[in-house]
Design a protein around this motif. Structure first.
Motif, PDB file in Angstrom:
ATOM      1  N   LYS A  52       0.848  -1.199   0.000  1.00 23.06           N
ATOM      2  CA  LYS A  52       0.000   0.000   0.000  1.00 23.06           C
ATOM      3  C   LYS A  52       0.880   1.244   0.000  1.00 23.06           C
ATOM      4  CE  LYS A  52      -3.790  -2.139   2.533  1.00 23.06           C
ATOM      5  NZ  LYS A  52      -4.526  -2.183   3.784  1.00 23.06           N
ATOM      6  N   ALA A  53       0.290   2.352  -0.380  1.00 24.38           N
ATOM      7  CA  ALA A  53       1.002   3.636  -0.336  1.00 24.38           C
ATOM      8  C   ALA A  53       1.171   4.045   1.119  1.00 24.38           C
ATOM      9  CB  ALA A  53       0.209   4.692  -1.088  1.00 24.38           C
ATOM     10  N   ASP A  54       2.374   4.496   1.451  1.00 20.56           N
ATOM     11  CA  ASP A  54       2.623   4.989   2.811  1.00 20.56           C
ATOM     12  C   ASP A  54       2.906   6.486   2.703  1.00 20.56           C
ATOM     13  OD1 ASP A  54       4.739   3.828   5.586  1.00 20.56           O
ATOM     14  OD2 ASP A  54       3.425   5.575   5.370  1.00 20.56           O
ATOM     15  N   ILE A  55       1.815   7.256   2.760  1.00 24.11           N
ATOM     16  CA  ILE A  55       1.949   8.685   2.484  1.00 24.11           C
ATOM     17  C   ILE A  55       2.735   9.380   3.593  1.00 24.11           C
ATOM     18  CG2 ILE A  55       0.678  10.807   2.020  1.00 24.11           C
ATOM     19  CD1 ILE A  55      -1.580   9.035   0.912  1.00 24.11           C
ATOM     20  N   LYS A  56       2.528   8.937   4.835  1.00 28.22           N
ATOM     21  CA  LYS A  56       3.247   9.567   5.954  1.00 28.22           C
ATOM     22  C   LYS A  56       4.748   9.388   5.774  1.00 28.22           C
ATOM     23  CE  LYS A  56      -0.060   8.540   9.523  1.00 28.22           C
ATOM     24  NZ  LYS A  56      -0.256   8.002  10.859  1.00 28.22           N
ATOM     25  N   ALA A  57       5.155   8.176   5.407  1.00 30.09           N
ATOM     26  CA  ALA A  57       6.586   7.911   5.196  1.00 30.09           C
ATOM     27  C   ALA A  57       7.110   8.734   4.028  1.00 30.09           C
ATOM     28  CB  ALA A  57       6.816   6.423   4.940  1.00 30.09           C
ATOM     29  N   ALA A  58       6.254   8.925   3.015  1.00 31.89           N
ATOM     30  CA  ALA A  58       6.666   9.702   1.848  1.00 31.89           C
ATOM     31  C   ALA A  58       6.951  11.146   2.267  1.00 31.89           C
ATOM     32  CB  ALA A  58       5.570   9.666   0.783  1.00 31.89           C
ATOM     33  N   LEU A  59       6.067  11.711   3.059  1.00 30.85           N
ATOM     34  CA  LEU A  59       6.263  13.104   3.459  1.00 30.85           C
ATOM     35  C   LEU A  59       7.451  13.224   4.403  1.00 30.85           C
ATOM     36  CD1 LEU A  59       2.594  14.356   3.924  1.00 30.85           C
ATOM     37  CD2 LEU A  59       4.032  14.333   1.902  1.00 30.85           C
ATOM     38  N   LEU A  60       7.651  12.202   5.227  1.00 29.48           N
ATOM     39  CA  LEU A  60       8.801  12.220   6.142  1.00 29.48           C
ATOM     40  C   LEU A  60      10.094  12.202   5.347  1.00 29.48           C
ATOM     41  CD1 LEU A  60       9.772  12.083   9.088  1.00 29.48           C
ATOM     42  CD2 LEU A  60       9.733   9.580   8.902  1.00 29.48           C
ATOM     43  N   ALA A  61      10.118  11.415   4.250  1.00 27.45           N
ATOM     44  CA  ALA A  61      11.346  11.277   3.455  1.00 27.45           C
ATOM     45  C   ALA A  61      11.784  12.609   2.883  1.00 27.45           C
ATOM     46  CB  ALA A  61      11.131  10.264   2.321  1.00 27.45           C
ATOM     47  N   CYS A  62      10.821  13.490   2.567  1.00 27.69           N
ATOM     48  CA  CYS A  62      11.240  14.745   1.918  1.00 27.69           C
ATOM     49  C   CYS A  62      11.009  15.946   2.808  1.00 27.69           C
ATOM     50  CB  CYS A  62      10.573  14.922   0.562  1.00 27.69           C
ATOM     51  SG  CYS A  62       8.788  14.906   0.598  1.00 27.69           S
ATOM     52  N   SER A  63      10.979  15.728   4.106  1.00 29.79           N
ATOM     53  CA  SER A  63      10.709  16.863   4.983  1.00 29.79           C
ATOM     54  C   SER A  63      11.971  17.581   5.430  1.00 29.79           C
ATOM     55  CB  SER A  63       9.900  16.401   6.197  1.00 29.79           C
ATOM     56  OG  SER A  63      10.634  15.436   6.899  1.00 29.79           O
ATOM     57  N   HIS A  64      13.150  17.016   5.206  1.00 28.40           N
ATOM     58  CA  HIS A  64      14.387  17.645   5.682  1.00 28.40           C
ATOM     59  C   HIS A  64      15.128  18.306   4.531  1.00 28.40           C
ATOM     60  CE1 HIS A  64      13.851  15.944   9.625  1.00 28.40           C
ATOM     61  NE2 HIS A  64      13.675  14.755   9.094  1.00 28.40           N
ATOM     62  N   LYS A  65      14.650  19.491   4.155  1.00 27.47           N
ATOM     63  CA  LYS A  65      15.320  20.296   3.123  1.00 27.47           C
ATOM     64  C   LYS A  65      15.585  19.501   1.848  1.00 27.47           C
ATOM     65  CE  LYS A  65      17.571  23.415   6.376  1.00 27.47           C
ATOM     66  NZ  LYS A  65      18.779  24.094   6.797  1.00 27.47           N
ATOM     67  N   ALA A  66      14.553  18.787   1.399  1.00 26.46           N
ATOM     68  CA  ALA A  66      14.685  18.040   0.146  1.00 26.46           C
ATOM     69  C   ALA A  66      14.850  19.011  -1.008  1.00 26.46           C
ATOM     70  CB  ALA A  66      13.451  17.175  -0.084  1.00 26.46           C
ATOM     71  N   VAL A  67      15.638  18.602  -1.978  1.00 27.89           N
ATOM     72  CA  VAL A  67      15.786  19.394  -3.202  1.00 27.89           C
ATOM     73  C   VAL A  67      14.659  18.979  -4.133  1.00 27.89           C
ATOM     74  CG1 VAL A  67      17.255  19.845  -5.191  1.00 27.89           C
ATOM     75  CG2 VAL A  67      18.273  19.543  -2.924  1.00 27.89           C
ATOM     76  N   MET A  68      13.845  19.938  -4.551  1.00 28.32           N
ATOM     77  CA  MET A  68      12.755  19.562  -5.442  1.00 28.32           C
ATOM     78  C   MET A  68      12.430  20.682  -6.416  1.00 28.32           C
ATOM     79  SD  MET A  68       9.305  19.603  -3.056  1.00 28.32           S
ATOM     80  CE  MET A  68       9.900  18.548  -1.730  1.00 28.32           C
ATOM     81  N   SER A  69      12.023  20.269  -7.607  1.00 26.64           N
ATOM     82  CA  SER A  69      11.607  21.217  -8.636  1.00 26.64           C
ATOM     83  C   SER A  69      10.125  21.539  -8.432  1.00 26.64           C
ATOM     84  CB  SER A  69      11.818  20.615 -10.023  1.00 26.64           C
ATOM     85  OG  SER A  69      10.995  19.470 -10.168  1.00 26.64           O
ATOM     86  N   THR A  70       9.621  22.464  -9.217  1.00 31.53           N
ATOM     87  CA  THR A  70       8.206  22.830  -9.138  1.00 31.53           C
ATOM     88  C   THR A  70       7.330  21.613  -9.420  1.00 31.53           C
ATOM     89  OG1 THR A  70       8.759  25.037  -9.924  1.00 31.53           O
ATOM     90  CG2 THR A  70       6.439  24.381 -10.043  1.00 31.53           C
ATOM     91  N   SER A  71       7.689  20.867 -10.466  1.00 31.74           N
ATOM     92  CA  SER A  71       6.888  19.684 -10.827  1.00 31.74           C
ATOM     93  C   SER A  71       6.900  18.660  -9.717  1.00 31.74           C
ATOM     94  CB  SER A  71       7.440  19.025 -12.094  1.00 31.74           C
ATOM     95  OG  SER A  71       7.638  19.964 -13.087  1.00 31.74           O
ATOM     96  N   GLU A  72       8.055  18.506  -9.084  1.00 30.19           N
ATOM     97  CA  GLU A  72       8.163  17.526  -8.009  1.00 30.19           C
ATOM     98  C   GLU A  72       7.354  17.976  -6.800  1.00 30.19           C
ATOM     99  OE1 GLU A  72      12.466  17.492  -7.995  1.00 30.19           O
ATOM    100  OE2 GLU A  72      12.481  15.419  -8.720  1.00 30.19           O
ATOM    101  N   ALA A  73       7.363  19.283  -6.521  1.00 30.72           N
ATOM    102  CA  ALA A  73       6.568  19.801  -5.404  1.00 30.72           C
ATOM    103  C   ALA A  73       5.085  19.503  -5.649  1.00 30.72           C
ATOM    104  CB  ALA A  73       6.789  21.296  -5.246  1.00 30.72           C
TER     105      ALA A  73
END
Lengths: 688, 99
Positions: free
Chosen positions: A622-643
């Motif tokens: 199953k999708a683990d949305i909480k884990a997904a947000l945790l993975a990118c919560s520490h100053k992740a580098v992301m583009s507009t599309s990725e955001a």
């Protein structure tokens, strides 16, 4: 003194037969004297040029051809270079090495040894029409050929200021001759390049036709169109030789591919493909593997591993006595001149490297499709190659079209080809490329934003997307040493390309995440790189392109952990697939991603990829949305599309859960996609 | 589903990613008049580009290859909106009638 009313009208177009003409220009005012000396108007003759490049480092020179096609839209040119061997082996009267001279220009289009092929020159700038100067700038991309896997590497744009020079002896009468200093992409002089006109044709070949006695020779279409009429408009000088007319049938009237191939090897008059582009057509009563014709020298039928030497056609297939076979239904194929000749040309087209083309009723469409198309067969046959196929025959690299080099079946887009005159939309449409970060650590993907703006006063048709997956975007990365590595979409789109309208003043943008390309890792070293992006599409059936570039600084590894992780990400091809499509099934990509996430330098650059993987369902997981947000919560580098992608994943969470998410993520998302509605909504819910 | 020409007519999307199946196009359209198309076949180096097709008396799918050879494919399965073909080299290619 000449007066205004005595000046003749100039013609609409100026036909230039010679490379220069003397024109005395008279100004329309009696007070101004006639100018002396007279102006000379120069142009490039249509045809084939003997091309030579002598490297400045003293290494052996390269000989080849440059094909200059003058057409209504301007000029298209392409070239091939072969490494010259200073000696050749002769066997008689004794085995020895003798000096190997350059080809004589007076002999016309030169033919070179296949094994010495090195470069294709994709000409991007050349004298289009006329000049009153004595020189012009020529530019070409030089594509290095790798014969071990039949691929090309774009080495970048070379340029030369080509100067018209007096034509040396041994050239045909009226030939144009030019010389220039060749400049590499890094601005270094790399030797002298010369080109001298040798023929009004672009390429030359021989077609040998053998047959069994009962089969007709396909000489023409029964209405005056013969082989010369087919190939002359393409600029091909094809010498047709009708040779054996009484071949033995090895096993009855029907021939297998192997039998045709064996007959070719036994009966053809000559087969030195290094001195002649020779194709073989065998006409038999019937074929085992098909009804009408086959290019047997492909796939399993190429028993000597020398591809595209020959094809076969059948004279005794009976055209079905039914629609849609029109006025030839029920006839024996060999007695129906038009479709029989068409099939012969079609099969030779395959030997020349062409594939089926259903865009019109031209030679490379299939007989059955043409018969089924509107009109009465065979009068609805179009007696020409369609435009893209004609261009391929004129300008694809030598290894693609000549017999005995690249096997049949490789994708067209694996080979470079010169552009036709592209509409230059620079000015009307502006492309900008911006790097997301001023510097990126080695081993991390480089994120760039691509912005296309309509600066004109009219609405323009543009691609509906300019991300890599749209297939309109190609490019290359040039490293500090000047080596170019190309990239394009990993996807093969099954749907037709669609466009959108960009209004005056309007912009569209998208993000590219660059990691690997056709030649492996795009940023395998530290230092200043240049990312060049081309967006290519068709507007009103004309090819259009806009280009832009930006500099990217890649910083070196700062410690062992970073170095090890960078090695993993740079040397795992499947990491690109993980980046592009995700999924737990790409195990090596997933492993490389996990390695990157364990390194503090690379982790922020791969956090979004991790989040997208974890935040989406895969199979039974199953999708683990909480884990997904945790993975990118520490100053992740992301583009507009990725955001936007992260915000889309997050919107399935309830508000209470979102409030508990690290507020740093809200800052990162807002910074990456300020103004985006989906992102703004999630940011608001996280902040509370 | 019964293997008939009429039931084969339509647009089929490749549903397998095995290495041998990479020679086949992502999309093939089997037309009612015995003509098929494989959009972008030439651009992607596939073995099918467009041409004639038929279901022969042995219920094998016969299809014109890019060099005009008529290739025969055994229809291994034809059910649940999936068409599974097997070529002479035992390569199995699955096509689905939805993307």
């Amino acid at each position: 003194m000449t007066h205004l009313n005595e000046i003749p009208n100039l013609p609409e177009t100026i036909e230039i037969e010679n490379s220069s003409i003397d024109t005395t220009v008279v100004l329309p005012t009696p007070d101004i004297p006639i100018l002396r000396p007279p102006f000379r108007v120069k142009s490039l003759k249509h045809g084939c040029y003997f091309l030579q490049w002598q490297p400045s480092n003293g290494s052996t020179r390269f000989n080849g051809t440059m094909r200059v096609e003058r057409h209504d839209g301007g000029t298209t040119a392409s070239g091939d270079l072969y490494q010259h061997s200073p000696f050749k082996v002769i066997a008689s009267p004794s085995f020895r090495f003798v000096p190997n001279p350059d080809p004589s220009p007076s002999a016309g289009i030169p033919i070179f040894t296949r094994g010495r092929y090195r470069y294709y020159l994709r000409v991007t700038d050349i004298l289009e029409n006329f000049t009153i100067a004595n020189s012009f700038t020529m530019k070409f991309e030089r594509h290095l050929f790798d014969s071990s896997n039949n691929t090309w590497t774009n080495e970048g744009v070379f340029s030369a200021n080509m100067v018209f020079k007096p034509t040396p002896s041994h050239y045909p009468s009226g030939a144009t001759f030019l010389e220039g200093d060749l400049i590499s992409p890094s601005g270094t002089g790399v030797g002298k390049i010369t080109m001298g006109w040798v023929s009004k044709f672009l390429r030359k070949a021989t077609l040998e036709i053998d047959r069994v006695a009962a089969s007709e020779s396909p000489d023409d279409n029964g209405s005056g169109i013969d082989w010369n009429d087919v190939f002359k408009p393409l600029g091909w000088d094809v010498n047709v030789i009708k040779s054996d007319a009484d071949l033995s049938e090895p096993s009855g009237q029907s021939w297998s591919n192997a039998e045709m191939h064996a007959a070719m090897l036994d009966n053809r008059d000559s087969h030195n493909l290094d001195s002649e582009w020779r194709y073989y057509l065998i006409c038999v009563r019937k074929l085992d593997s098909t009804s009408r014709g086959i290019m047997f020298d492909a796939f399993g039928g190429d028993s000597n591993n020398i591809p595209r030497e020959g094809a076969g056609i059948s004279s005794h297939w009976t055209i079905p006595n039914a629609d849609p076979w029109g006025t030839v239904k029920g006839q024996r194929f060999g007695a129906a001149d038009a479709p029989y000749f068409r099939t012969a040309v079609h099969e030779l087209g395959h030997a020349l490297g062409l594939y089926h083309n259903t865009a019109d009723n031209g030679f490379m469409n299939t007989t059955g499709t043409i018969a089924d198309n509107p009109g009465v067969f065979p009068s609805n046959i179009q007696w020409s190659f369609n435009s893209p196929d004609a261009k391929r025959l004129r300008h694809m690299p030598d290894p693609w079209v000549r017999p005995g080099m690249i096997p049949f079946g490789q994708a067209y887009n694996a080979a470079p080809i010169s552009p036709t005159d592209m509409m230059d939309m620079q000015g009307a449409l502006a492309l900008k490329v911006e790097s997301l970060l001023p510097q990126t650590p080695i081993g991390a993907p480089v994120r760039v934003k691509v912005i296309l703006t309509n600066n004109s006063d009219v609405a323009l048709e543009v691609p509906d997307g300019i991300a890599l997956k749209s297939e309109h975007v190609i490019g290359c990365v040039r490293d500090p040493a000047g080596t170019a590595r190309t990239f394009q979409s990993v996807f093969r789109c099954v749907e037709e390309h669609s466009h959108r309208i960009l209004k005056p003043g309007q912009s569209m943008s998208d993000d590219l995440t660059l990691l690997r390309g056709n030649d492996g890792a795009l940023f395998p070293s530290s230092g200043l790189h240049v990312v060049e992006v081309d967006v290519v599409w068709e507007m009103d059936s004309m090819p259009v392109s806009v280009s832009a570039k930006t500099a990217v600084m890649i910083t070196p590894a700062i410690d062992d952990s970073h170095a090890q992780a960078a090695i993993k990400t740079l040397t795992t091809p499947d990491l690109l697939l993980t980046l592009a499509i995700g999924g737990d099934h790409i195990t090596e990509g997933k492993e490389a991603l996990e390695t990157a996430m364990q390194d503090k330098i690379l982790a922020p650059h791969y956090a979004v990829t991790t989040a997208k993987n974890v935040g989406r369902r895969f199979g039974k997981r199953k999708a683990d949305i909480k884990a997904a947000l945790l993975a990118c919560s520490h100053k992740a580098v992301m583009s507009t599309s990725e955001a936007r992608s992260i915000a889309t994943i997050a919107k399935d969470l309830d508000v209470e859960t979102l409030k508990k998410v690290d507020k740093q993520l809200a800052t990162t998302l807002k910074s990456a996609a300020d103004g985006d509605k989906i992102v703004a909504d999630i940011v608001k819910k996280i902040i509370g | 589903m019964k293997i008939t020409t009429d039931n084969l007519v339509g647009t089929w999307y490749k549903g397998t990613d095995s290495s041998c199946a990479s020679y086949y196009p992502d999309k093939v359209i089997l037309g009612a008049g015995g003509i098929y198309q494989a959009p972008r076949g030439p651009e992607t180096g596939s073995i099918w580009h467009g041409g004639d097709w038929e279901l022969d008396a042995n219920l094998m799918l016969v299809i014109q290859a890019s060099n005009d050879a008529m290739l025969h494919y055994r229809i291994v399965a034809f059910a649940d909106e999936k068409l599974t073909l097997e070529d002479e080299f035992d390569c199995r290619i699955i096509y689905k009638n939805k993307p």
